[in-house]
Write an enzyme that holds these catalytic residues in place. Sequence first.
Site, PDB file in Angstrom:
ATOM      1  N   SER A  52      54.725  14.041  56.227  1.00  0.00           N
ATOM      2  CA  SER A  52      54.726  14.162  57.684  1.00  0.00           C
ATOM      3  C   SER A  52      54.606  15.616  58.140  1.00  0.00           C
ATOM      4  O   SER A  52      54.974  16.545  57.415  1.00  0.00           O
ATOM      5  CB  SER A  52      56.014  13.564  58.256  1.00  0.00           C
TER       6      SER A  52
HETATM    7  N1  SAM Z   1      59.207  11.005  54.152  1.00  0.00           N
HETATM    8  C1  SAM Z   1      57.966  11.239  53.494  1.00  0.00           C
HETATM    9  C2  SAM Z   1      57.756  12.652  53.077  1.00  0.00           C
HETATM   10  O1  SAM Z   1      58.651  13.489  53.288  1.00  0.00           O
HETATM   11  O2  SAM Z   1      56.717  12.924  52.490  1.00  0.00           O
HETATM   12  C3  SAM Z   1      56.784  10.757  54.289  1.00  0.00           C
HETATM   13  C4  SAM Z   1      56.669   9.307  54.214  1.00  0.00           C
HETATM   14  S1  SAM Z   1      55.099   8.596  54.497  1.00  0.00           S
HETATM   15  C5  SAM Z   1      54.762   9.030  56.145  1.00  0.00           C
HETATM   16  C6  SAM Z   1      55.653   6.881  54.571  1.00  0.00           C
HETATM   17  C7  SAM Z   1      56.070   6.319  53.246  1.00  0.00           C
HETATM   18  O3  SAM Z   1      56.731   5.092  53.473  1.00  0.00           O
HETATM   19  C8  SAM Z   1      54.911   6.031  52.306  1.00  0.00           C
HETATM   20  O4  SAM Z   1      55.104   6.681  51.082  1.00  0.00           O
HETATM   21  C9  SAM Z   1      54.970   4.510  52.147  1.00  0.00           C
HETATM   22  O5  SAM Z   1      54.552   4.048  50.879  1.00  0.00           O
HETATM   23  C10 SAM Z   1      56.434   4.240  52.392  1.00  0.00           C
HETATM   24  N2  SAM Z   1      56.769   2.865  52.767  1.00  0.00           N
HETATM   25  C11 SAM Z   1      56.108   2.006  53.590  1.00  0.00           C
HETATM   26  N3  SAM Z   1      56.766   0.847  53.659  1.00  0.00           N
HETATM   27  C12 SAM Z   1      57.874   0.960  52.895  1.00  0.00           C
HETATM   28  C13 SAM Z   1      58.968   0.104  52.566  1.00  0.00           C
HETATM   29  N4  SAM Z   1      59.064  -1.147  53.031  1.00  0.00           N
HETATM   30  N5  SAM Z   1      59.926   0.559  51.740  1.00  0.00           N
HETATM   31  C14 SAM Z   1      59.857   1.808  51.227  1.00  0.00           C
HETATM   32  N6  SAM Z   1      58.852   2.671  51.487  1.00  0.00           N
HETATM   33  C15 SAM Z   1      57.880   2.260  52.323  1.00  0.00           C
END
Ligand code: SAM
Length: 206
Positions: A52
């Site tokens: 992000s």
């Molecule tokens: N917090 C992260 C960082 O610091 O890089 C950014 C996260 S990215 C915007 C969103 C993440 O959420 C992705 O890696 C995606 O695979 C994960 N995601 C989506 N649905 C999810 C779920 N149900 N449980 C866990 N992770 C999930």
Amino acid sequence: MVEHQLKARGIKDERVLAAMETVQRHLFVDERLRDRAYDDCAHSIGEGQTISQPYMVAVMTELLELKGDEKVLEIGTGSGYQGAVLSILASEVFTVERLRPLALKVQVLYRELGYSNIHVITGDGTLGLPGQAPFDGIIVTAAAPRVPDVLTDQLKTGGRLVIPVGSRYSQVLYQVKKTASGISTALSTGCVFVPLIGKNGWQDNS
Ligand code: SAM
């Protein structure tokens, strides 16, 4: 980054600013993106996912209102950057990622960098982490269609949940507080996150 993207836009929590000064963001992106790691934007981290924008990390972290002794759950480990920031601001962090390759990569990275109070779990974060609940703070870093009740259930009284809620393509950041008299919700800024895929999120269309 801290001066021009965070302080200049109104991030005030000194602990959040100090943590984001400390964590070396370039270690959480691909080598080819290292010279752009501190730019004012999100970056691709592979698997169709993103790290992000620094400002969004700061806003969400500030809304968690951490003092230092909290147990925090992050849903959406991604690059591991947000989790690293949280690990400085709280006493224990659990982070859940649904995509195993990302979770494994971050697990190795945290070990190498010495982040010992973060636990990386592979699974569907929309279920929360019942075995470790309740939490002082829960942060969801992917876009949800609604606030999952299961997550507010896993908050302590006095706890905060920060979550982007809206459509798959555009959301508003919610700060949900659990008090002795019930749940209160405050709306923060507009945002755009990748979808939260899971039982209490969106369906996987891939
Ligand atoms: N917090 C992260 C960082 O610091 O890089 C950014 C996260 S990215 C915007 C969103 C993440 O959420 C992705 O890696 C995606 O695979 C994960 N995601 C989506 N649905 C999810 C779920 N149900 N449980 C866990 N992770 C999930």
